[in-house]
Design a protein around this motif. Structure first.
Motif, PDB file in Angstrom:
ATOM      1  N   ALA A  36       0.832  -1.211   0.000  1.00  0.00           N
ATOM      2  CA  ALA A  36       0.000   0.000   0.000  1.00  0.00           C
ATOM      3  C   ALA A  36       0.861   1.254   0.000  1.00  0.00           C
ATOM      4  O   ALA A  36       0.558   2.236  -0.692  1.00  0.00           O
ATOM      5  N   LEU A  37       1.972   1.214   0.776  1.00  0.00           N
ATOM      6  CA  LEU A  37       2.870   2.373   0.797  1.00  0.00           C
ATOM      7  C   LEU A  37       3.525   2.582  -0.565  1.00  0.00           C
ATOM      8  O   LEU A  37       3.669   3.722  -1.020  1.00  0.00           O
ATOM      9  N   ASP A  38       3.925   1.469  -1.208  1.00  0.00           N
ATOM     10  CA  ASP A  38       4.506   1.596  -2.544  1.00  0.00           C
ATOM     11  C   ASP A  38       3.496   2.180  -3.525  1.00  0.00           C
ATOM     12  O   ASP A  38       3.837   3.052  -4.337  1.00  0.00           O
ATOM     13  N   ALA A  39       2.257   1.680  -3.433  1.00  0.00           N
ATOM     14  CA  ALA A  39       1.217   2.222  -4.316  1.00  0.00           C
ATOM     15  C   ALA A  39       0.972   3.701  -4.038  1.00  0.00           C
ATOM     16  O   ALA A  39       0.776   4.497  -4.963  1.00  0.00           O
ATOM     17  N   LEU A  40       1.014   4.067  -2.743  1.00  0.00           N
ATOM     18  CA  LEU A  40       0.808   5.464  -2.383  1.00  0.00           C
ATOM     19  C   LEU A  40       1.949   6.331  -2.905  1.00  0.00           C
ATOM     20  O   LEU A  40       1.721   7.429  -3.441  1.00  0.00           O
ATOM     21  N   ARG A  41       3.190   5.806  -2.754  1.00  0.00           N
ATOM     22  CA  ARG A  41       4.327   6.566  -3.274  1.00  0.00           C
ATOM     23  C   ARG A  41       4.238   6.729  -4.787  1.00  0.00           C
ATOM     24  O   ARG A  41       4.530   7.799  -5.332  1.00  0.00           O
ATOM     25  N   LYS A  42       3.823   5.639  -5.471  1.00  0.00           N
ATOM     26  CA  LYS A  42       3.672   5.737  -6.924  1.00  0.00           C
ATOM     27  C   LYS A  42       2.573   6.729  -7.289  1.00  0.00           C
ATOM     28  O   LYS A  42       2.700   7.481  -8.261  1.00  0.00           O
ATOM     29  N   ALA A  43       1.487   6.712  -6.487  1.00  0.00           N
ATOM     30  CA  ALA A  43       0.396   7.657  -6.765  1.00  0.00           C
ATOM     31  C   ALA A  43       0.869   9.091  -6.571  1.00  0.00           C
ATOM     32  O   ALA A  43       0.554   9.975  -7.382  1.00  0.00           O
ATOM     33  N   TYR A  44       1.639   9.313  -5.481  1.00  0.00           N
ATOM     34  CA  TYR A  44       2.179  10.656  -5.258  1.00  0.00           C
ATOM     35  C   TYR A  44       3.124  11.056  -6.396  1.00  0.00           C
ATOM     36  O   TYR A  44       3.092  12.204  -6.867  1.00  0.00           O
ATOM     37  N   ALA A  45       3.990  10.094  -6.808  1.00  0.00           N
ATOM     38  CA  ALA A  45       4.920  10.397  -7.898  1.00  0.00           C
ATOM     39  C   ALA A  45       4.159  10.696  -9.189  1.00  0.00           C
ATOM     40  O   ALA A  45       4.508  11.612  -9.933  1.00  0.00           O
ATOM     41  N   GLU A  46       3.097   9.912  -9.445  1.00  0.00           N
ATOM     42  CA  GLU A  46       2.288  10.143 -10.643  1.00  0.00           C
ATOM     43  C   GLU A  46       1.579  11.495 -10.566  1.00  0.00           C
ATOM     44  O   GLU A  46       1.500  12.228 -11.567  1.00  0.00           O
ATOM     45  N   ARG A  47       1.097  11.819  -9.359  1.00  0.00           N
ATOM     46  CA  ARG A  47       0.445  13.120  -9.205  1.00  0.00           C
ATOM     47  C   ARG A  47       1.442  14.254  -9.424  1.00  0.00           C
ATOM     48  O   ARG A  47       1.138  15.250 -10.098  1.00  0.00           O
ATOM     49  N   ASP A  48       2.656  14.096  -8.835  1.00  0.00           N
ATOM     50  CA  ASP A  48       3.670  15.132  -9.030  1.00  0.00           C
ATOM     51  C   ASP A  48       4.031  15.267 -10.502  1.00  0.00           C
ATOM     52  O   ASP A  48       4.222  16.384 -11.006  1.00  0.00           O
ATOM     53  N   ALA A  64       2.100  14.485 -13.031  1.00  0.00           N
ATOM     54  CA  ALA A  64       0.968  15.110 -13.724  1.00  0.00           C
ATOM     55  C   ALA A  64       0.931  16.614 -13.466  1.00  0.00           C
ATOM     56  O   ALA A  64       0.658  17.411 -14.384  1.00  0.00           O
ATOM     57  N   GLU A  65       1.214  17.011 -12.219  1.00  0.00           N
ATOM     58  CA  GLU A  65       1.233  18.440 -11.903  1.00  0.00           C
ATOM     59  C   GLU A  65       2.347  19.147 -12.666  1.00  0.00           C
ATOM     60  O   GLU A  65       2.159  20.268 -13.156  1.00  0.00           O
ATOM     61  N   GLU A  66       3.515  18.475 -12.751  1.00  0.00           N
ATOM     62  CA  GLU A  66       4.616  19.081 -13.486  1.00  0.00           C
ATOM     63  C   GLU A  66       4.267  19.203 -14.965  1.00  0.00           C
ATOM     64  O   GLU A  66       4.569  20.223 -15.609  1.00  0.00           O
ATOM     65  N   MET A  67       3.623  18.154 -15.511  1.00  0.00           N
ATOM     66  CA  MET A  67       3.187  18.224 -16.912  1.00  0.00           C
ATOM     67  C   MET A  67       2.178  19.330 -17.115  1.00  0.00           C
ATOM     68  O   MET A  67       2.210  20.051 -18.124  1.00  0.00           O
ATOM     69  N   LEU A  68       1.261  19.487 -16.151  1.00  0.00           N
ATOM     70  CA  LEU A  68       0.260  20.550 -16.260  1.00  0.00           C
ATOM     71  C   LEU A  68       0.929  21.914 -16.228  1.00  0.00           C
ATOM     72  O   LEU A  68       0.591  22.805 -17.028  1.00  0.00           O
ATOM     73  N   ARG A  69       1.895  22.074 -15.305  1.00  0.00           N
ATOM     74  CA  ARG A  69       2.604  23.359 -15.239  1.00  0.00           C
ATOM     75  C   ARG A  69       3.356  23.626 -16.538  1.00  0.00           C
ATOM     76  O   ARG A  69       3.354  24.764 -17.049  1.00  0.00           O
TER      77      ARG A  69
END
Length: 423
Positions: free
Chosen positions: A145-157, A159-164
């Motif tokens: 679950a922690l790995d999935a959460l870290r991957k989700a955070y990395a994916e969100r970051d 995505a945010e960087e791509m959006l910026r």
């Protein structure tokens, strides 16, 4: 009281046990050996229990081991008195030791029965192994679950960087497009008036030569504006079905000229490549721009490879900037010095260049990027310092039909303004 105690300890009227055995050596020494061995065993057990409890302070009911050790020690002492009374009738002392042993045995037995329910409630080794297995499974689930959460955070970051980055490119594109559009209108007026003046001047006059120089400068400025409009996605496109492999083959000589090498670029083209719907002239310009950039990155010698491949919708959906639609990927790969992450982040920005002043406008990659976006595709840079660079163009697959690799030749135009799109 004292007389009673003295009489209890008096042994003058008592006979040793040896008399009962008629002092027969085989009987006496059999008793001695047996009692000695039993006493020795009894005395070693408390020592073992004491060492065990001392080193394992986590043992539950550790004090019970000490009580049991005391009981065993008293039992061993009674066996020593069995040997002693074979020759010395100290039965009073023996009785006292037995009283102590009896008391210790009663206390130990009572404590054992009292603690029995609590001892039975303790988990067995099998239960502990099961609990450990369940705990390890929960730990693995938590880690997953922690790995999935870290991957989700990395994916969100990401995505945010791509959006910026997208927002930044959109803002730059809007600013560039607005400036280029206004400047394009002004250039249209300038070139149209220069064209009219040229018609009324004698062909060999000095003013005609000066006017020709002004016209050449205005035309170069118009080309620069067209590149800016390409980045801003405002250039006029004449999209038609195109076979990319055929276009690349037809462009071979021009690519060799752009590379300025005797060896032509290597072709790694998918034989069953899909067709795309783009402006063939703009695609040619994009490939020539990429070839020039590859030449400049290799500083003298190197290898250039032009690749093409089909990108099915499932694969395209995993590429940032593309949707779940079939695409065709066209890449220009060089063996140059590569780009750092900081340079890649800004490579598509207009007027950004790592070349020296006067060696480039910084509009080549931005024009490629704008053309790809205006064609509903995407452009991507894959690079690492020291390992070369590959620029990929992703263009949507055409499903309407296939035509020639380039559009029909345009009719001749009679004026520079018309040739540059101002008429």
């Amino acid at each position: 009281m004292f007389e009673t105690l003295t009489g209890f300890l008096d042994r003058t009227s008592l006979s040793p046990h040896g008399i009962c055995l008629l002092w027969r050596p085989e009987l006496i020494w059999t008793h001695v050996a047996s009692d000695a061995i039993i006493a020795l065993a009894y005395f070693t057990i408390p020592v073992a229990l004491g060492v065990f409890v001392t080193r394992r302070r986590d043992i539950v009911f550790g004090w019970m081991f000490w009580a049991f050790a005391l009981f065993i020690l008293a039992c061993g002492t009674t066996h020593l008195f069995e040997i002693w009374t074979l020759w010395v009738p100290d039965y009073a002392l023996e009785a006292a030791v037995k009283v102590i042993t009896a008391a210790a045995s009663i206390v130990t037995a009572i404590l054992l029965w009292v603690l029995l329910p609590r001892a039975l409630a303790l988990p067995s080794p099998a239960q502990l192994r099961g609990a450990n297995a369940a705990l390890e499974a929960r730990i693995r689930e938590r880690d997953a679950a922690l790995d999935a959460l870290r991957k989700a955070y990395a994916e969100r970051d990401r995505a945010e960087e791509m959006l910026r980055q997208t927002q930044k490119m959109e803002a730059i594109g809007s600013l560039t497009g607005g400036v280029a559009h206004d400047f394009n209108n002004l250039l249209g007026v300038v070139i149209s008036n220069l064209d009219r003046i040229e018609r009324f001047l004698p062909a060999e006059s000095g003013a005609q030569r000066s006017l020709r120089g002004a016209m050449d400068g205005a035309e170069r400025a118009a080309v620069l504006v067209q590149k800016m409009l390409a980045f801003a996605r405002r250039q006029p496109l004449q999209a038609a079905p195109v076979e990319p492999n055929r276009l690349i083959h037809d462009l071979g000589e021009l690519l060799r000229g752009a590379l300025d090498t005797a060896e032509p670029p290597k072709m790694d083209l998918a034989p069953d490549l899909w067709s795309v719907r783009v402006d063939a002239n703009q695609l040619e310009n994009a490939l020539l721009n990429l070839a020039v950039n590859a030449r400049d990155a290799m500083t003298g010698s190197g290898r250039v490879v032009i690749r093409s491949r089909n990108v099915p919708a499932a694969e395209a959906a995993r590429i940032p900037g593309l949707g779940p639609v079939d695409h065709v990927a066209i890449g220009v790969e060089d063996s140059g010095s590569g780009m750092s992450a900081e340079v890649m982040a800004r490579a598509f920005e207009p007027f950004f260049t790592t070349k020296a002043v006067g060696e480039g406008t910084g509009l080549g990659l931005s024009q490629v990027f704008g053309f790809a976006k205006q064609s509903d595709g995407h452009a991507e840079i894959v690079s690492r310092p020291g390992f070369g660079t590959t620029v990929w163009l992703y263009l949507p697959r055409d499903r309407t039909g296939v035509s020639s690799s380039a559009p029909d030749a345009e009719p001749a135009r009679t004026s520079p303004a018309a040739r540059l799109g101002f008429a």
